[in-house]
Write an enzyme that holds these catalytic residues in place. Structure first.
Site, PDB file in Angstrom:
ATOM      1  N   SER A  17       0.825  -1.210   0.000  1.00 32.08           N
ATOM      2  CA  SER A  17       0.000   0.000   0.000  1.00 32.08           C
ATOM      3  C   SER A  17       0.860   1.261   0.000  1.00 32.08           C
ATOM      4  O   SER A  17       1.702   1.426  -0.880  1.00 32.08           O
ATOM      5  CB  SER A  17      -0.959  -0.059   1.202  1.00 32.08           C
ATOM      6  OG  SER A  17      -1.916   0.957   1.137  1.00 32.08           O
ATOM      7  N   ASP A  67      -9.954  -2.788  -5.774  1.00 33.58           N
ATOM      8  CA  ASP A  67      -9.025  -1.954  -5.007  1.00 33.58           C
ATOM      9  C   ASP A  67      -8.942  -0.584  -5.654  1.00 33.58           C
ATOM     10  O   ASP A  67      -8.682  -0.469  -6.859  1.00 33.58           O
ATOM     11  CB  ASP A  67      -7.644  -2.623  -4.968  1.00 33.58           C
ATOM     12  CG  ASP A  67      -6.622  -1.829  -4.166  1.00 33.58           C
ATOM     13  OD1 ASP A  67      -6.985  -0.834  -3.516  1.00 33.58           O
ATOM     14  OD2 ASP A  67      -5.437  -2.221  -4.194  1.00 33.58           O
ATOM     15  N   HIS A 116      -8.234  -4.320  -1.481  1.00 35.06           N
ATOM     16  CA  HIS A 116      -7.145  -3.669  -0.768  1.00 35.06           C
ATOM     17  C   HIS A 116      -7.065  -4.223   0.656  1.00 35.06           C
ATOM     18  O   HIS A 116      -8.027  -4.161   1.409  1.00 35.06           O
ATOM     19  CB  HIS A 116      -7.341  -2.155  -0.716  1.00 35.06           C
ATOM     20  CG  HIS A 116      -6.104  -1.428  -0.291  1.00 35.06           C
ATOM     21  ND1 HIS A 116      -5.087  -1.155  -1.176  1.00 35.06           N
ATOM     22  CD2 HIS A 116      -5.690  -0.962   0.907  1.00 35.06           C
ATOM     23  CE1 HIS A 116      -4.114  -0.535  -0.538  1.00 35.06           C
ATOM     24  NE2 HIS A 116      -4.459  -0.406   0.737  1.00 35.06           N
TER      25      HIS A 116
END
Length: 402
Positions: free
Chosen positions: A188, A342, A372
Site C-alpha cells: 500500500s 481496489d 485492498h
C-alpha cells in the site's frame, strides 16, 4: 410459529440475500461482510469522535491498534531484535539456521496510510516471521514518522536515511547478508514509498549496494489523478474507499482543509503542469480489460498557486508514476500485485505498463477476487484463504528470484 421467530427468519433471509448480492465477487462472502462491517463501523466512530472533539481520527485508530502490538520475542527459528536508527524503530528477524552461505535479505516498508502502526502490529510481525523462516532470509523492517503530526517529506527522509545506513558493506557483513541478494518490498503506502526510494537509490553513488528485486503489493503510486477507473469503481470499496484515500493524501501534505475538496473534485493540477498528466493517462496505460467503458475526460485545472502551497502534489517522491523513462530503465526485476476490487488497482497496472515499456522485467500478479488489504488478512477475524495463497505465491517467487 411466533411473530418473533418469523421476524428473525425474515431478518436472516434478508441478511443472506444482502451478503450474496453485495459480496458475490469475493471469496468467503460472509467473512468479507464481517470485514466490511467492522471497517465501516470503525471509520464512522472515528469520524464521529473527531467531530465531537473527543479524540482525533488517526488517534482513535491508534487506540484500537494498541492491543494488536507484539513484543520482539524470538523463537526456535527466528531471533527478533528491536533497535533504533536515527531515533526510528527498526525490527530485525534473523533466521537461526546455520549456513556456510551468506543470507538473502528483505527490507520491508509497511503500509497503513502513513498513519497507523508499525512492524510490531501482529499481522506485519506474523508475515515477517513466516517469510524470514521459509526463505531463510534476514527480514528488516524500518519504521517512519507518521501523519498527521509529520507531513511529507519526513517519512521519505526517514526511510532513505535508513537505506543509506543499511546498504553499506560493513552493515550487511554484521548480519551475514549477501549484498547481491537483497529485495525491497512494501504494501500500500509502504509500497509507494519503496517504489520512490528504489528509483532514487538506483542512481545514487552514495549507496554502493543496490537491490536485486523490488516487490510492490497494491502500491499507492500517485495523487495526480483521483478519477481513475479504479477510483470510480471502488469509491465505496472494501478497506479503502475514496474518502479515506483523499484524507490520507491531504494529511500527508498539509493540515489545510481546502486541499481536500480540490482532490475530491480532481481539480488540483494547474494548467502549467498538464504535461505531467501523460504519466498517469490511463487511456493509454491501462489494458482494455481495465477500462470497461470508462471515458477519459478533459481535466478541469486547479488554481495556479496550488503547487506553490502544496508542492508534494507533483513530487515524484510520493508520485513515483511521474518518474521519467531514464529513471525507470534503471530499475531491477519487479513483482507487482494488484487487486480488482481496489481503489489503487490502476496505479499498479499503469506502473506495470510503464516499466515494461522501459525494458524492466515485471511479474504482474492480478487477483480478480482481491481487494485492498487482501495480502495481509491473516489474523482473526480478518483471516482469509486468499491471503495465505498470495503469501505462498510471493514466497515461491522469491525463492526462485532472490
Amino acid at each position: 410459529m411466533g411473530t418473533k421467530a418469523v421476524c428473525l427468519m425474515t431478518a436472516c433471509a434478508l441478511l443472506a440475500w444482502y451478503i450474496h448480492a453485495s459480496f458475490s465477487d469475493f471469496e468467503q462472502p460472509w467473512k468479507m461482510f464481517l470485514i466490511h462491517s467492522l471497517t465501516k463501523t470503525s471509520m464512522f466512530v472515528a469520524t464521529a469522535f473527531e467531530k465531537m472533539n473527543i479524540v482525533g481520527f488517526w488517534e482513535f485508530y491508534d487506540i484500537l491498534l494498541q492491543g494488536q502490538m507484539t513484543a520482539p520475542i524470538s523463537n526456535e527459528n527466528i531471533t527478533v531484535i528491536d533497535t533504533t536508527v536515527n531515533d526510528i524503530l527498526v525490527r530485525y528477524y534473523v533466521p537461526k539456521k546455520k549456513s556456510q552461505e551468506l543470507k538473502k535479505a528483505l527490507i520491508y516498508f509497511h503500509g497503513g496510510g502513513i498513519s497507523l502502526g508499525n512492524i510490531a502490529l501482529i499481522h506485519y510481525d506474523t508475515f515477517a516471521r513466516w517469510t524470514a523462516d521459509r526463505l531463510d532470509a534476514v527480514f528488516i523492517a524500518p519504521d517512519y514518522r507518521k501523519i498527521p503530526e509529520h507531513h511529507h517529506p519526513t517519512q521519505w527522509n526517514d526511510a532513505y536515511e535508513f537505506l543509506k545506513f543499511f546498504l553499506q558493506p560493513e552493515t550487511l557483513a554484521k548480519y551475514g547478508i549477501d549484498p547481491t541478494r537483497i529485495g525491497i518490498l512494501g504494501d500500500s503506502t509502504g509500497a509507494g514509498m519503496a517504489t520512490a526510494l528504489i528509483q532514487q537509490l538506483m542512481g545514487d553513488p552514495e549507496i554502493p549496494i543496490k537491490p536485486k528485486i523490488q516487490i510492490l503489493i497494491y502500491p499507492a503510486l500517485q495523487m495526480v489523478d483521483t478519477d481513475l477507473p479504479s477510483y470510480r469503481e471502488n469509491e465505496y470499496g472494501i478497506m479503502l474507499n475514496k474518502d479515506l484515500a483523499i484524507r490520507i493524501i491531504r494529511d500527508f501534505l498539509t493540515s489545510d482543509e481546502s486541499l481536500k475538496q480540490d482532490l475530491k473534485a480532481n481539480q488540483h493540477i494547474p494548467i502549467e503542469y498538464k504535461h505531467l498528466l501523460k504519466f498517469v493517462n490511463w487511456s493509454t496505460l491501462l489494458p482494455e480489460r481495465f477500462k470497461k467503458g470508462h471515458v477519459y475526460t478533459n481535466r478541469i485545472y486547479g488554481s495556479s498557486d496550488i503547487i506553490e502551497k502544496f508542492p508534494g502534489i507533483i513530487d515524484p517522491k510520493i508520485n513515483p508514476l511521474l518518474a521519467n523513462d531514464s529513471t525507470l530503465s534503471l530499475l531491477p526485476l519487479t513483482y507487482i500485485l494488484t487487486c480488482q476490487h481496489d481503489l489503487l488497482r490502476d496505479d499498479g497496472v499503469m506502473y506495470v505498463s510503464r516499466l515494461r515499456r522501459n525494458g524492466v522485467q515485471v511479474f504482474h500478479e492480478h487477483v480478480e477476487k482481491g481487494f485492498h488489504g487482501a495480502f495481509l488478512s491473516i489474523i482473526w477475524p480478518y483471516n482469509l484463504d486468499i491471503s495465505l495463497r498470495l503469501i505462498d505465491n510471493l514466497i515461491i517467487w522469491l525463492n526462485e528470484n532472490l
